[in-house]
Design a protein around this motif. Structure first.
Motif: not given
Length: 807
Positions: A449, A452, A472, A474
């Motif tokens: 994360e 991000a 994700s 990401i």
């Protein structure tokens, strides 16, 4: 011929005796503690419902072979398989979508399957209620195995060829001398043996304990009831005409038995039983594999059944049981020769559905040295030490029972016990917001994360709800950032071994396909082949010294395989738990690493596929110049005690080079762009190096296992090839195992798939017929109910000239 003893005369043991005697191995004794031909194990009470569709191609093929064999057997005037078909029904949109996915799994395994409408389902099974149904998966070749009849037919056939069966005979000990099985002690005396095959099913852990073997088997009780005769079934005069039925959304299955219905229920709590606590036949109320029914656990079964079969509302239960059968920690059976005792084989945790296919593979393994089908998922030696603890076996077995009909995503990790294994990097990965999946018990980041903020600069195509799970955007940002600068990947879950001692070079030359006669400091990508040139694994051999090799392998199966065949002067040691690995990949990887060492890391001093022992800061490391993601970089190994220091050293120095931590999602995307294969996913023992595009890893000449077969292959006359498919629409996501179609007909299947963030294309590797493997060939991939156009493309798509890797 070897003397073979088979322990257990259930459907696996009887089928194995039949398969072995058919191949001329007739000096066989089958020992059974119960009475023939209904000895009292799981085979004796199992309802026999056979659904062939499975997420594993091998398990689906085992089921397909079981259906074919049982359907060919006749017991007097009775068939041993009732091919009534199967229906798996959906009453929610999520379950309907899952049926389309399962239809694809079936087609990719060569099983005839289709999703049909509620009205079509009602015609096949009139007891269903129309207003609850949204659709059904129909497999016409599924049905009901009459396992007890099949036991007798196969047993008598084996006897006619020279095998003998001894019932009411309990095994009390396994004899061994110098690490090799020599016989079996029983209540009726001692029987000499060269090979012992334990087909003991729910008693498997008890037999394993006799040789010091921990088996990852958990016997669990499963509830099954039979109704009284139902008026709605009065017109049926045979045992079964209605399709077997599964309502997975409510943990239920049904099968007809004349004018009654069997109702099977997985909605109750796990009812674990220890193998040593199973009652002997003389003390069991009905049979050893049936334990007393627990009415409190049946609560909810009939209420949910009535929702789809209303006629059950006023129907009484005539028979009820809690029947025992086996679960394992990973839902695959146990097969093969145990590495702890030569000559001791296992074929257990096998349901009736897969029994004859498993037995065929076992017979091929014993007679020919390897099965036709790939069995790496089932190999009895596959487990890590933590998976063989009693608490782990019980907990995972119980959880697998709970999840048996659940909607599980291909990437879905186990929820407990976690975390189980962590590396010394784990604390830093948590601080960066790592999203962890599980691999070999390790917590492994899928993305971070902390990255991000990169998403605004590196866009990924949107995904549908199913493919968005455990994903994700990401991931795409991490890919692009690594391609531009440098990334840090945790590669600790790769198995690592040391092969040392006088004769280690000669041993590895015999076992692998690579040219290993290079100076210390060299790295060689190799294959392990069987005698038919099927690929058992791919490994990376790093030569540290004259008699010192550090090797990256795929699994415990590889480790045990090499250990079993190594001469006394060669030592094979698993060093995975005592070491850690980081991948430092990207165009700035060399500059970053060079800033931490006084050794020369230039391309001339440490070229591609070269190895150096050095220091990065204060940390002693082995620096291997290779990269599984297709970028300049290094695999960096050190001992586990230096893990945190290694991470912090690289992280601090990496700030000026734009270093990010990147997860497994980015790793997979980048390896597919580069066309790198993953063993067990993209290829296995069913494939040869030419088919998989890996013939470059095979040295010319011979001297290695499988050389004769490999050299006999006509590479211009292959039947199939592994190819790179490019989907026309970048937003068309597939995940793997989907069927590949040509003019609407299934011709192959997808292995790995991911979006290529660098090249902006959706990629899928797939096995297709050689005639359809030329670049530009138009195919399609069926994802749920959609057919996505795809074209055979260049392999690899990224840096085909290897300029970035070798710069």
């Amino acid at each position: 011929m070897p003397k073979i003893i088979i322990i257990g005369a259930g459907i696996v043991g009887c089928s194995l005796a039949d398969e072995l005697t058919e191949r001329g191995y007739c000096d066989i004794t089958v020992i059974e503690k119960g009475k023939l031909w209904k000895p009292g194990g799981s085979t004796s009470h199992a309802p026999g419902v056979v659904f062939q569709t499975n997420g594993s191609r091998t398990m689906a093929q085992f089921a397909r072979q079981t259906v074919e064999k049982l359907y060919s057997l006749q017991h007097s005037d009775d068939t041993c398989f009732l091919k009534v078909g199967s229906l798996e029904i959906a009453t929610t949109p999520e379950r309907l979508a899952e049926l389309h996915r399962r239809a694809g799994l079936a087609l990719s395994a060569g099983i005839n399957a289709q999703v049909i409408s509620p009205d079509e389902a009602l015609k096949l099974h009139p007891l269903l209620v129309r207003d609850k149904l949204l659709g059904a998966l129909y497999v016409p070749d599924d049905g009901i195995a009459r396992a007890v009849l099949a036991d007798e037919v196969m047993g008598e056939r084996a006897i006619s060829r020279g095998a003998r069966y001894i019932d009411s005979c309990e095994v009390t000990a396994i004899d061994q001398v110098d690490g090799h099985v020599t016989g079996v002690q029983t209540t009726q005396g001692t029987f000499p043996a060269d090979i012992v095959v334990s087909c003991a099913g729910i008693w498997g852990p008890k037999i394993g304990a006799m040789v010091g073997m921990s088996k990852a088997i958990q016997p669990l009780a499963h509830q099954l009831c039979y109704t009284v005769p139902m008026p709605e079934l009065a017109s049926y005069k045979t045992e079964a005409e209605l399709p077997v039925l599964r309502h997975q959304g409510s943990d239920l299955y049904f099968r007809q038995r004349g004018q009654s219905l069997a109702v099977g229920w997985y909605g109750h709590r796990p009812l674990a039983v220890k193998a040593q606590d199973i009652l002997p036949a003389e003390l069991a109320e009905v049979m050893p594999s049936q334990v007393p029914f627990t009415p409190e656990d049946w609560k909810g079964a009939m209420e949910r059944s009535i929702e789809v079969i209303p006629s059950l509302k006023d129907t009484d239960i005539a028979e009820s049981m809690n029947g025992l059968f086996s679960f394992t920690v990973d839902n695959f059976p146990l097969m093969g020769e145990w590495s702890g005792l030569k000559g001791f084989w296992v074929a257990e945790a096998v349901w009736v559905t897969h029994a004859c296919g498993v037995a065929r593979a076992m017979a091929e393994w014993i007679v020919n040295g390897h099965p036709t089908l790939a069995v790496h998922e089932c190999d009895v030696n596959r487990f890590d030490a933590h998976q063989l603890g009693a608490q782990h076996i019980e907990e995972r077995g119980a959880q697998n029972f709970v999840e048996v009909y659940d909607l599980l995503h291909p990437l879905q990790p186990m929820e407990s016990p976690r975390p189980l294994r962590t590396t010394g990097f784990y604390q830093r990965q948590q601080e960066l917001g790592g999203f962890f999946l599980e691999a070999a018990g390790y917590e492994r980041p899928q993305w971070y994360e902390a990255n991000a903020g990169l998403v605004d600069h590196f866009k990924s195509p949107s995904r549908d709800e199913w493919s968005s799970k455990f994903w994700s955007p990401i991931i795409g940002a991490e890919v692009c950032s690594v391609r531009e600068s440098v990334g840090l990947f945790d590669i600790t879950t790769l198995k690592r071994i040391e092969v040392t001692g006088k004769g280690s070079l000669e041993f590895l030359e015999q076992m692998t396909t690579g040219n290993l006669r290079k100076k210390p400091g060299s790295i060689t990508y190799c294959l392990l082949l069987n005698d038919k040139a099927g690929m058992l694994s791919d490994i990376t051999v790093m030569r540290r010294g004259e008699h010192d090799f550090f090797i990256g392998v795929n699994s415990n199966t590889d480790i045990n395989y090499l250990k079993q065949l190594a001469p006394d002067t060669v030592h094979v040691r698993d060093v995975t738990a005592g070491t850690v690995g980081l991948g430092l990949f990207g165009p700035k990887a060399r500059a970053l690493a060079q800033s931490l060492t006084r050794d020369d890391l230039s391309n001339g001093a440490l070229g591609y596929f070269k190895l150096k022992s050095t220091y990065l800061g204060h940390v002693p490391v082995m620096l291997a110049r290779l990269s599984y993601v297709g970028e300049l970089g290094y695999e960096i190994y050190t001992t586990a005690d230096f893990a945190l220091k290694l991470w912090d050293t690289l992280w601090q120095a990496g700030k000026e080079f734009g270093l990010i931590a990147a997860g497994r999602g980015a790793f997979n995307s980048m390896r597919l762009e580069k066309g790198y294969r993953s063993y067990g996913t993209d290829m296995n023992s069913e494939h040869n190096p030419h088919e998989a595009g890996l013939s470059f890893a095979v040295r010319k000449g011979g001297g290695y296992k499988g050389a004769e077969a490999f050299n006999a292959i006509d590479k211009d006359a292959l039947n199939r090839r592994l190819v790179c498919l490019i989907l026309e629409n970048p937003q068309h996501v597939v995940l793997g195992k989907e069927p590949v179609l040509h003019h609407g007909k299934p011709v192959g299947y997808v292995t790995s798939a991911y979006f290529g963030h660098t090249i902006g294309k959706q990629l899928a590797y797939a096995w297709v017929p050689a005639a359809l493997s030329n670049q530009g060939t138009s195919l399609s991939i069926r994802y749920f109910q959609n057919d996505y156009p795809a074209t055979v493309g260049e392999d690899p798509q990224y840096d085909p000239q290897m300029t970035r890797l070798k710069s």
